[in-house]
Scaffold this active site. Structure first.
Site, PDB file in Angstrom:
ATOM      1  N   LEU A  97      36.765 -21.296  -8.462  1.00  0.00           N
ATOM      2  CA  LEU A  97      35.419 -21.533  -7.942  1.00  0.00           C
ATOM      3  C   LEU A  97      34.367 -21.501  -9.034  1.00  0.00           C
ATOM      4  O   LEU A  97      33.299 -22.080  -8.892  1.00  0.00           O
ATOM      5  CB  LEU A  97      35.075 -20.483  -6.878  1.00  0.00           C
ATOM      6  CG  LEU A  97      35.942 -20.490  -5.613  1.00  0.00           C
ATOM      7  CD1 LEU A  97      35.618 -19.286  -4.749  1.00  0.00           C
ATOM      8  CD2 LEU A  97      35.733 -21.778  -4.827  1.00  0.00           C
ATOM      9  N   LYS A 120      37.038 -12.318  -7.835  1.00  0.00           N
ATOM     10  CA  LYS A 120      36.556 -12.373  -9.214  1.00  0.00           C
ATOM     11  C   LYS A 120      37.492 -11.555 -10.084  1.00  0.00           C
ATOM     12  O   LYS A 120      37.662 -10.359  -9.873  1.00  0.00           O
ATOM     13  CB  LYS A 120      35.136 -11.838  -9.342  1.00  0.00           C
ATOM     14  CG  LYS A 120      34.616 -11.892 -10.785  1.00  0.00           C
ATOM     15  CD  LYS A 120      33.117 -11.651 -10.891  1.00  0.00           C
ATOM     16  CE  LYS A 120      32.747 -10.216 -10.631  1.00  0.00           C
ATOM     17  NZ  LYS A 120      31.304  -9.976 -10.929  1.00  0.00           N
ATOM     18  N   ASP A 215      18.145  -7.905  -9.550  1.00  0.00           N
ATOM     19  CA  ASP A 215      18.362  -9.295  -9.976  1.00  0.00           C
ATOM     20  C   ASP A 215      18.286 -10.240  -8.783  1.00  0.00           C
ATOM     21  O   ASP A 215      19.139 -11.109  -8.611  1.00  0.00           O
ATOM     22  CB  ASP A 215      19.713  -9.432 -10.687  1.00  0.00           C
ATOM     23  CG  ASP A 215      19.834 -10.748 -11.462  1.00  0.00           C
ATOM     24  OD1 ASP A 215      18.775 -11.326 -11.804  1.00  0.00           O
ATOM     25  OD2 ASP A 215      20.966 -11.185 -11.725  1.00  0.00           O
ATOM     26  N   GLU A 415      14.727  11.656  14.744  1.00  0.00           N
ATOM     27  CA  GLU A 415      14.818  11.092  13.399  1.00  0.00           C
ATOM     28  C   GLU A 415      15.981  10.108  13.300  1.00  0.00           C
ATOM     29  O   GLU A 415      15.871   9.070  12.626  1.00  0.00           O
ATOM     30  CB  GLU A 415      14.986  12.213  12.371  1.00  0.00           C
ATOM     31  CG  GLU A 415      13.718  13.020  12.139  1.00  0.00           C
ATOM     32  CD  GLU A 415      13.936  14.226  11.242  1.00  0.00           C
ATOM     33  OE1 GLU A 415      12.985  14.627  10.547  1.00  0.00           O
ATOM     34  OE2 GLU A 415      15.064  14.772  11.240  1.00  0.00           O
ATOM     35  N   ASP A 478      51.468  26.062   5.644  1.00  0.00           N
ATOM     36  CA  ASP A 478      52.701  26.634   5.088  1.00  0.00           C
ATOM     37  C   ASP A 478      53.424  25.689   4.130  1.00  0.00           C
ATOM     38  O   ASP A 478      54.558  25.947   3.721  1.00  0.00           O
ATOM     39  CB  ASP A 478      53.650  27.069   6.206  1.00  0.00           C
ATOM     40  CG  ASP A 478      54.080  25.888   7.094  1.00  0.00           C
ATOM     41  OD1 ASP A 478      53.674  24.737   6.810  1.00  0.00           O
ATOM     42  OD2 ASP A 478      54.807  26.132   8.080  1.00  0.00           O
ATOM     43  N   ASP A 515      58.114  14.297  17.664  1.00  0.00           N
ATOM     44  CA  ASP A 515      58.844  15.528  17.348  1.00  0.00           C
ATOM     45  C   ASP A 515      57.947  16.761  17.448  1.00  0.00           C
ATOM     46  O   ASP A 515      58.335  17.855  17.035  1.00  0.00           O
ATOM     47  CB  ASP A 515      59.485  15.440  15.961  1.00  0.00           C
ATOM     48  CG  ASP A 515      58.462  15.308  14.839  1.00  0.00           C
ATOM     49  OD1 ASP A 515      57.251  15.156  15.142  1.00  0.00           O
ATOM     50  OD2 ASP A 515      58.864  15.355  13.659  1.00  0.00           O
TER      51      ASP A 515
END
Length: 533
Positions: A97, A120, A215, A415, A478, A515
């Site tokens: 790409l 990437k 950016d 809040e 244990d 079990d």
């Protein structure tokens, strides 16, 4: 192009001359030829020492768990600091790409599902300095932190092999916003308002979650599909940083046309993102940037001293409301500049028709997932959260403080509701109360910082098996290699959860071989199941 890691068609911030972008046609021509693009160096937080591996006890079962946690004896990658993995065993890498200084981006297909993503691949040979490695780690950490936000390209995972670090992201097939702008020339006010709303939502979410992008530009927004109303997705967090209270940022980063004046003065904070978004809005409406010159120095001088031009065509025909928003976003004093939250309430964006699309923010999504978990999983996440390093929880403290408006050290029901609303979520008081009851593990009536961290753990924090092993051993008192019914009852009783119904629910869901106890494989399957963000 459609990938989530675009080439950076910018003017380097340190040197060189540039052409004046007199028109969108000129910009399109310059972009469409053989003009070289450069890859952004991937970025992330400093990690320090390799992760601590907990003691495993003397039993053979515990020893086996330790070997599994270390990747079965596989070589540890120096960048990601976990066992290396062949990305090609998980994804088929298809057509290229794009490519640049640090690596190549491929379209890829997940072998297990057939879903398409962008990958990437960053060459480790190019990561020559410690700061290069730190940058990669920081970018991955930020992508993980922002995972689940609707206007941010979704991060799938990071993998390291002998030669590369691979970042797998959502594939956005609609191409760049930049290309859409150059094709259109300019947008109608209604169209520009819709795009601006998406961009400001990204800025608001980033700031609320404790991240500065640094950016923002049209090239760093992709369209999810080719549809006209396709949502925008923000990409490229390679220059992004976590907000640190009281810190003033001094390094000059960004792209020439979009950089804020205080960045050039080496004294800035999150307000610089608002300036960049204001420049994008100006370009959307008229097709050219507000500050330009023949050289980079000329552009910087214009940014520092020139006034924004609203007199030449097409500005006389553009509404005063639109120009008012741009003026507030391009205020030279960052302390007087409008915030992203305030800008989203500006009348011009409201007049443009506020989106009625319901939003589940990452915060709300993670709280809903936490509420749906069984009690053992909730307690295991608490153990993991309490052992995360400061680097792993960057941004979460800022999120907590943004919700804890009275600085009490806890988040109340009110809040929580206000904070979720600020992130764009529409939620009833009854649902807020249910979320509060689920996250408030100690039943104090509010959410403390530890409980908030526990609920906010995202799926990427469950990738390190040493963390899962530590949590398992917390319950396996244990060191037998199993969590027994008695151990489960003991752990849950500490939080008032040890009633028969809760214990039965956990065992019915997790104990696959019936079990009467939970082994490590069953525990890991439980922990990784159902967490989407």
């Amino acid at each position: 192009m459609g990938n989530c890691f675009t080439k950076t068609y910018e003017i380097p911030i340190t040197s060189g001359t540039m052409r004046r972008p007199a028109s969108t046609a000129e910009r399109s021509k310059a972009r469409g030829g053989d003009e070289p693009g450069t890859w952004r160096r991937p970025s992330f937080p400093r990690h320090g020492a390799p992760p601590h591996r907990p003691p495993t006890g003397s039993s053979s079962a515990a020893g086996a768990l330790s070997r599994r946690a270390s990747g079965g004896g596989g070589e540890m990658g120096p960048v990601l600091q976990r066992a290396m993995v062949s990305v090609r065993s998980l994804y088929q890498l298809d057509r290229k790409l794009g490519s640049g200084q640090f690596g190549t981006t491929y379209l890829c297909t997940e072998r297990a599902t057939g879903n398409r993503y962008a990958c990437k691949s960053v060459s480790k040979r190019k990561l020559v300095r410690r700061t290069d490695v730190d940058d990669v780690r920081r970018e991955i950490t930020i992508l993980q932190h922002l995972s689940g936000q609707p206007n941010i390209a979704e991060f799938r995972g990071a993998y390291e092999d002998n030669d590369h670090v691979h970042l797998v992201m959502e594939f956005c097939s609609g191409g760049e916003l930049f290309d859409r702008i150059t094709a259109k020339g300019s947008y109608s006010e209604r169209q520009a308002a819709a795009v601006c709303r998406d961009i400001l939502t990204v800025v608001h979410v980033c700031h609320f979650m404790g991240v500065i992008h640094r950016d923002l530009k049209p090239e760093n927004f992709l369209l999810a599909s080719a549809d006209d109303d396709a949502p925008l997705k923000a990409i490229d967090f390679g220059l992004s940083v976590f907000i640190e209270e009281g810190k003033v940022y001094k390094d000059i980063v960004g792209s020439a046309y979009y950089v804020a004046p205080e960045v050039l003065q080496r004294n800035y904070g999150k307000e610089a993102d608002i300036w960049s978004a204001g420049v994008i809005l100006y370009i959307l409406l008229c097709g050219t940037p507000p500050f330009w010159a023949e050289t980079e120095k000329g552009i910087f001088d214009a940014i520092l001293v020139n006034q924004v031009d609203f007199s030449t065509s097409p500005w006389p025909s553009i509404s005063e409301s639109a120009k008012d928003l741009i003026r507030q976003m391009l205020h030279r004093d960052p302390q007087k500049r409008i915030t992203a939250s305030q800008a989203l309430e500006h009348r011009w964006l409201k007049e443009g028709g506020a989106s009625d699309r319901p939003i589940d923010s990452a915060v709300l999504s993670r709280m809903k997932q936490f509420k749906a978990m069984n009690k053992l999983k909730q307690l295991a996440l608490k153990v993991i959260a309490e052992n995360l390093s400061p680097e792993e929880i960057k941004g979460l403290k800022q999120m907590f403080n943004n919700m804890d408006t009275d600085r009490s050290g806890t988040i109340t029901v009110e809040e929580l509701k206000v904070g979720l609303t600020k992130l764009g979520s529409r939620i009833s008081e009854a649902e807020v109360q249910k979320l509060m009851e689920a996250v408030d593990v100690d039943k104090s009536g509010s959410i403390d910082y530890s409980e908030f961290l526990t609920a906010m753990i995202n799926k990427h924090k469950l990738e390190k098996e040493e963390d899962l092993l530590r949590a398992f051993q917390h319950f396996d008192k244990d060191n037998s290699g199993y969590i027994t019914r008695d151990e489960l009852e003991q752990a849950m009783a500490e939080y008032g959860m040890g009633d028969e119904a809760n214990i039965k629910q956990v065992l019915d869901e997790v104990d696959k071989d019936k079990d009467g106890r939970i082994d490590y494989e069953e525990f890991v399957e439980m922990m990784r199941k159902g967490i989407q963000t």
